[in-house]
Write a protein that holds these residues in place. Sequence first.
Motif, PDB file in Angstrom:
ATOM      1  N   GLU A 175      16.900   6.283  23.811  1.00 27.72           N
ATOM      2  CA  GLU A 175      16.356   6.751  22.535  1.00 27.72           C
ATOM      3  C   GLU A 175      16.755   5.807  21.405  1.00 27.72           C
ATOM      4  O   GLU A 175      15.943   5.482  20.528  1.00 27.72           O
ATOM      5  N   ARG A 176      18.005   5.347  21.416  1.00 24.47           N
ATOM      6  CA  ARG A 176      18.441   4.384  20.390  1.00 24.47           C
ATOM      7  C   ARG A 176      17.670   3.072  20.517  1.00 24.47           C
ATOM      8  O   ARG A 176      17.266   2.487  19.504  1.00 24.47           O
ATOM      9  N   LEU A 177      17.466   2.650  21.749  1.00 25.90           N
ATOM     10  CA  LEU A 177      16.711   1.405  21.965  1.00 25.90           C
ATOM     11  C   LEU A 177      15.300   1.546  21.406  1.00 25.90           C
ATOM     12  O   LEU A 177      14.787   0.651  20.739  1.00 25.90           O
ATOM     13  N   ARG A 178      14.673   2.697  21.649  1.00 22.24           N
ATOM     14  CA  ARG A 178      13.325   2.954  21.124  1.00 22.24           C
ATOM     15  C   ARG A 178      13.321   2.958  19.599  1.00 22.24           C
ATOM     16  O   ARG A 178      12.403   2.420  18.967  1.00 22.24           O
ATOM     17  N   ASP A 179      14.341   3.580  18.996  1.00 27.32           N
ATOM     18  CA  ASP A 179      14.336   3.803  17.553  1.00 27.32           C
ATOM     19  C   ASP A 179      14.874   2.631  16.742  1.00 27.32           C
ATOM     20  O   ASP A 179      14.561   2.506  15.555  1.00 27.32           O
ATOM     21  N   GLU A 180      15.687   1.759  17.363  1.00 22.67           N
ATOM     22  CA  GLU A 180      16.363   0.712  16.600  1.00 22.67           C
ATOM     23  C   GLU A 180      15.827  -0.687  16.865  1.00 22.67           C
ATOM     24  O   GLU A 180      16.317  -1.651  16.293  1.00 22.67           O
ATOM     25  N   THR A 181      14.847  -0.819  17.750  1.00 19.50           N
ATOM     26  CA  THR A 181      14.250  -2.126  17.978  1.00 19.50           C
ATOM     27  C   THR A 181      12.744  -2.038  17.715  1.00 19.50           C
ATOM     28  O   THR A 181      12.169  -0.963  17.719  1.00 19.50           O
ATOM     29  N   GLU A 182      12.140  -3.176  17.499  1.00 17.75           N
ATOM     30  CA  GLU A 182      10.695  -3.235  17.283  1.00 17.75           C
ATOM     31  C   GLU A 182       9.964  -3.768  18.506  1.00 17.75           C
ATOM     32  O   GLU A 182       8.782  -4.079  18.444  1.00 17.75           O
ATOM     33  N   ILE A 183      10.688  -3.846  19.616  1.00 15.71           N
ATOM     34  CA  ILE A 183      10.094  -4.379  20.841  1.00 15.71           C
ATOM     35  C   ILE A 183       9.266  -3.292  21.517  1.00 15.71           C
ATOM     36  O   ILE A 183       9.769  -2.195  21.772  1.00 15.71           O
ATOM     37  N   PRO A 184       7.996  -3.530  21.801  1.00 12.98           N
ATOM     38  CA  PRO A 184       7.208  -2.532  22.534  1.00 12.98           C
ATOM     39  C   PRO A 184       7.757  -2.354  23.947  1.00 12.98           C
ATOM     40  O   PRO A 184       8.156  -3.324  24.598  1.00 12.98           O
ATOM     41  N   ILE A 185       7.791  -1.130  24.392  1.00 13.85           N
ATOM     42  CA  ILE A 185       8.347  -0.801  25.700  1.00 13.85           C
ATOM     43  C   ILE A 185       7.274  -0.123  26.546  1.00 13.85           C
ATOM     44  O   ILE A 185       6.639   0.835  26.099  1.00 13.85           O
ATOM     45  N   VAL A 186       7.069  -0.627  27.746  1.00  4.99           N
ATOM     46  CA  VAL A 186       6.223   0.034  28.730  1.00  4.99           C
ATOM     47  C   VAL A 186       7.147   0.675  29.751  1.00  4.99           C
ATOM     48  O   VAL A 186       7.895  -0.017  30.451  1.00  4.99           O
ATOM     49  N   TYR A 187       7.115   1.998  29.799  1.00 10.73           N
ATOM     50  CA  TYR A 187       8.075   2.766  30.593  1.00 10.73           C
ATOM     51  C   TYR A 187       7.327   3.493  31.708  1.00 10.73           C
ATOM     52  O   TYR A 187       6.515   4.381  31.446  1.00 10.73           O
ATOM     53  N   VAL A 188       7.592   3.099  32.946  1.00  8.06           N
ATOM     54  CA  VAL A 188       6.912   3.682  34.103  1.00  8.06           C
ATOM     55  C   VAL A 188       7.786   4.774  34.701  1.00  8.06           C
ATOM     56  O   VAL A 188       8.980   4.559  34.947  1.00  8.06           O
TER      57      VAL A 188
END
Length: 360
Positions: A175-188
């Motif tokens: 959750e921190r990674l999602r909220d604190e970075t601007e890198i798009p994440i593809v999560y399978v």
Amino acid sequence: MSLSVSVQHGFPDFSLDVAFKAPPGVTAIFGQSGSGKTTLVNAFSGLLRPNSGRISVDGRELFDSTAGRWIPTHRRKIGYVFQEGRLFPHLSVRQNLLYGHWFAKRHGTADFDHVVEMLGIGPLLARRPAKLSGGEKQRVAFGRALLSAPRLLLMDEPLAALDESRKLEILPYLERLRDETEIPIVYVSHSVAEIARLATTIVVLKDGRVVRCGPAAEVLGDPAIAPTLGVRGAGAVLSARVVAHHADGLTELAIGTGQLFLPRIPSPVGARIRVRIAAQDVMLATSRPRDISALNLLEGTVREVRMGVGPGAIVTIGIGTQTVLSRVTRRSCEALELAPGKPCFAIMKSVAVAPDDIGT
């Protein structure tokens, strides 16, 4: 950073034909085994060159069959996290991280100290992978991927090999990674609980096709995809605000004009959270019940009744601007005369919501 995908590829016994767009955040690719998740991820990474289509990350084209554009894997600047950490066993945690940091210094920038702090791996830096738990290995793998300064982060079922306690350890860091970075994440993932907690956008695949794509709350609250999610996977995601922590160990949440009481949530008063309520845990009543043990009664209106192929049905209840799903029997629908527009109460036990169904 947004994603734009249109990919077509054929195998002798399977074909993939997928198109969707996703805004910044975590794009969760959900589907059962054989739905095409791995094929799609391989197209993102460059391990598969599709027959036709286009893949764009924030306007940068990784693949465009019409223009003849194809960026090979080593030039795509993609971080990849697998089911297992795949750390270098002969290197310490610090050296594993510095391997990614060294790559970043050649191809971009990355903040070593910030990544270490964000993932809580400072105390692990001197250890070798053999001395780490499964959850600790995955956090280090996340850090190594981030420190390579990727433009896109792929996570292929990164929690699948962990037990439930390790998953609960990892989820707050994701959750921190999602909220604190601007890198798009593809999560399978094939875990509804994970995507309900983490996803900004959900893409549901079935037999190589997109059957639903949209914001997490809208997709999971759509009764039409309940068969794809599975009996225990059907449910809705509610947005809530922490109102109070009570002395008896319960946390009070505001859900629009209603309220929920759940076992103590480690979030401060005023914090915004999301809560997944499984459809099988919601009972319905057409008048306010009295003298029952369940603490949570949300007053709403029936929006839709969708009959299943067996004796069951999924009822969508509007709670202000949000929705709750309830899995009941056809017989109950008939007895209560449930139909769109009918007022009703959604009833939930406080202890029915699992800790991994609550996220920031």
